[in-house]
Scaffold this active site. Structure first.
Site, PDB file in Angstrom:
ATOM      1  N   GLU A  94     -10.651   0.945  -2.356  1.00 53.23           N
ATOM      2  CA  GLU A  94     -11.308   2.109  -2.322  1.00 53.23           C
ATOM      3  C   GLU A  94     -12.913   1.898  -3.373  1.00 53.23           C
ATOM      4  O   GLU A  94     -13.410   0.791  -4.375  1.00 53.23           O
ATOM      5  CB  GLU A  94     -10.181   2.180  -3.934  1.00 53.23           C
ATOM      6  CG  GLU A  94      -8.987   2.520  -2.989  1.00 53.23           C
ATOM      7  CD  GLU A  94      -8.336   3.356  -2.435  1.00 53.23           C
ATOM      8  OE1 GLU A  94      -9.635   4.748  -2.064  1.00 53.23           O
ATOM      9  OE2 GLU A  94      -7.309   3.819  -1.483  1.00 53.23           O
ATOM     10  N   CYS A 164      -2.028   5.032  -9.136  1.00 58.84           N
ATOM     11  CA  CYS A 164      -3.072   4.199  -8.159  1.00 58.84           C
ATOM     12  C   CYS A 164      -4.046   4.658  -9.231  1.00 58.84           C
ATOM     13  O   CYS A 164      -4.934   3.575  -9.354  1.00 58.84           O
ATOM     14  CB  CYS A 164      -2.894   4.028  -6.906  1.00 58.84           C
ATOM     15  SG  CYS A 164      -1.818   3.363  -6.803  1.00 58.84           S
ATOM     16  N   HIS A 187      -5.633  -0.971  -1.716  1.00 58.21           N
ATOM     17  CA  HIS A 187      -4.147   0.311  -0.964  1.00 58.21           C
ATOM     18  C   HIS A 187      -3.922  -0.959  -0.242  1.00 58.21           C
ATOM     19  O   HIS A 187      -4.503  -1.378   0.717  1.00 58.21           O
ATOM     20  CB  HIS A 187      -4.294   1.880  -0.975  1.00 58.21           C
ATOM     21  CG  HIS A 187      -4.402   2.480  -2.049  1.00 58.21           C
ATOM     22  ND1 HIS A 187      -5.028   3.402  -2.265  1.00 58.21           N
ATOM     23  CD2 HIS A 187      -3.033   1.924  -2.365  1.00 58.21           C
ATOM     24  CE1 HIS A 187      -4.551   4.313  -3.780  1.00 58.21           C
ATOM     25  NE2 HIS A 187      -3.334   3.923  -3.688  1.00 58.21           N
TER      26      HIS A 187
HETATM   27  N1  PCA Z   1       1.126   3.587  -4.770  1.00 54.71           N
HETATM   28  C1  PCA Z   1       0.547   4.731  -5.873  1.00 54.71           C
HETATM   29  C2  PCA Z   1       1.340   4.518  -7.018  1.00 54.71           C
HETATM   30  C3  PCA Z   1       1.879   2.824  -7.157  1.00 54.71           C
HETATM   31  C4  PCA Z   1       1.960   2.678  -5.436  1.00 54.71           C
HETATM   32  O1  PCA Z   1       1.814   1.466  -5.561  1.00 54.71           O
HETATM   33  C5  PCA Z   1      -0.525   5.599  -5.486  1.00 54.71           C
HETATM   34  O2  PCA Z   1      -1.258   5.571  -4.088  1.00 54.71           O
HETATM   35  O3  PCA Z   1      -0.940   6.024  -6.413  1.00 54.71           O
END
Ligand code: PCA
Length: 226
Positions: A94, A164, A187
């Site tokens: 990200e 996240c 991610h």
């Molecule tokens: N994914 C979510 C919150 C926790 C996770 O593993 C997100 O992308 O916000």
């Protein structure tokens, strides 16, 4: 030990005192596992690096305090936070976190509460914070290294607006105040077993845990030398 880490050791790039805070998330939204948690549990610290691991609850408000406390207590050099995101076969590094908590579905019909049952809609994270922060990790280096190992990795320009993004934003805000701490978020996709029998999820989009682990280990080993 990866080749990357060995090279960095030889170049003298690795400070014995370097601390990396690595976070993952608990399972959420009715699921039984979260690959980001499994990765954090399994990743190994590069030699000479202090790796502080923490599994975070998927809760907007609690994660703020947990991160603030950890940063205060441990003064890490680097924060690398991990989470899960569907709809892609790639690991995503990200690049941007925004000052907004929002569980609203993008069609505006419902709100996804966090694991504490809290529903946020267009709520500001830190009124005194910037509208957005960029990741201060060497994102292109991380992406290239992981792809070179044959694991699909891409840049992403939105971490969403759920927990996240919140964790990435809080880490970046703390880093912006700290002087030399750098921070960022990655991610990972679904595991193949998370898609079994789930018609609503696209089962082309998954990655084996071993590949995710290898990808994140490459990132950690690279970060040990920056
Ligand atoms: N994914 C979510 C919150 C926790 C996770 O593993 C997100 O992308 O916000």
């Amino acid at each position: 030990m990866t080749e990357e880490f060995k090279k960095n050791m030889e170049k003298g790039n690795i400070k014995a005192s370097k601390k990396i805070l690595l976070t993952g998330f608990e399972a959420f939204n009715g699921r039984t596992l979260n690959p980001s948690q499994l990765i954090v549990e399994r990743i190994t610290a590069p030699e000479g690096i202090q790796l502080i691991k923490r599994i975070l609850p998927v809760e907007f408000d609690r994660t703020t305090g947990i991160l603030e406390e950890l940063v205060k207590k441990e003064s890490p050099d680097i924060i690398l936070s991990l989470g899960q995101a569907g709809n892609s076969p790639y690991i995503h590094v990200e690049r941007v976190a925004i000052n907004m908590d929002n569980g609203m579905y993008s069609d505006g019909t419902a709100v996804l509460a966090d694991s504490a049952g809290v529903e946020k809609v267009d709520s500001v994270i830190f009124p005194e914070g910037e509208n957005a922060y960029f990741s201060t990790l060497p994102v292109w280096d991380l992406i290239r290294k992981v792809n070179e190992a044959g694991i699909g990795c891409r840049a992403s320009y939105s971490a969403g607006t759920y927990v996240c993004n919140h964790v990435m934003y809080v880490g970046a805000h703390l880093a912006s105040k700290s002087g030399n701490m750098i921070s960022g978020f990655v991610h990972v996709p679904f595991l193949p077993e998370q898609l079994q029998g789930k018609k609503e999820l696209d089962n082309r989009y998954s990655m084996e845990l071993d590949d995710m682990l290898k990808g994140i280990q490459i990132m950690i080993d690279y970060l040990a030398g920056v």
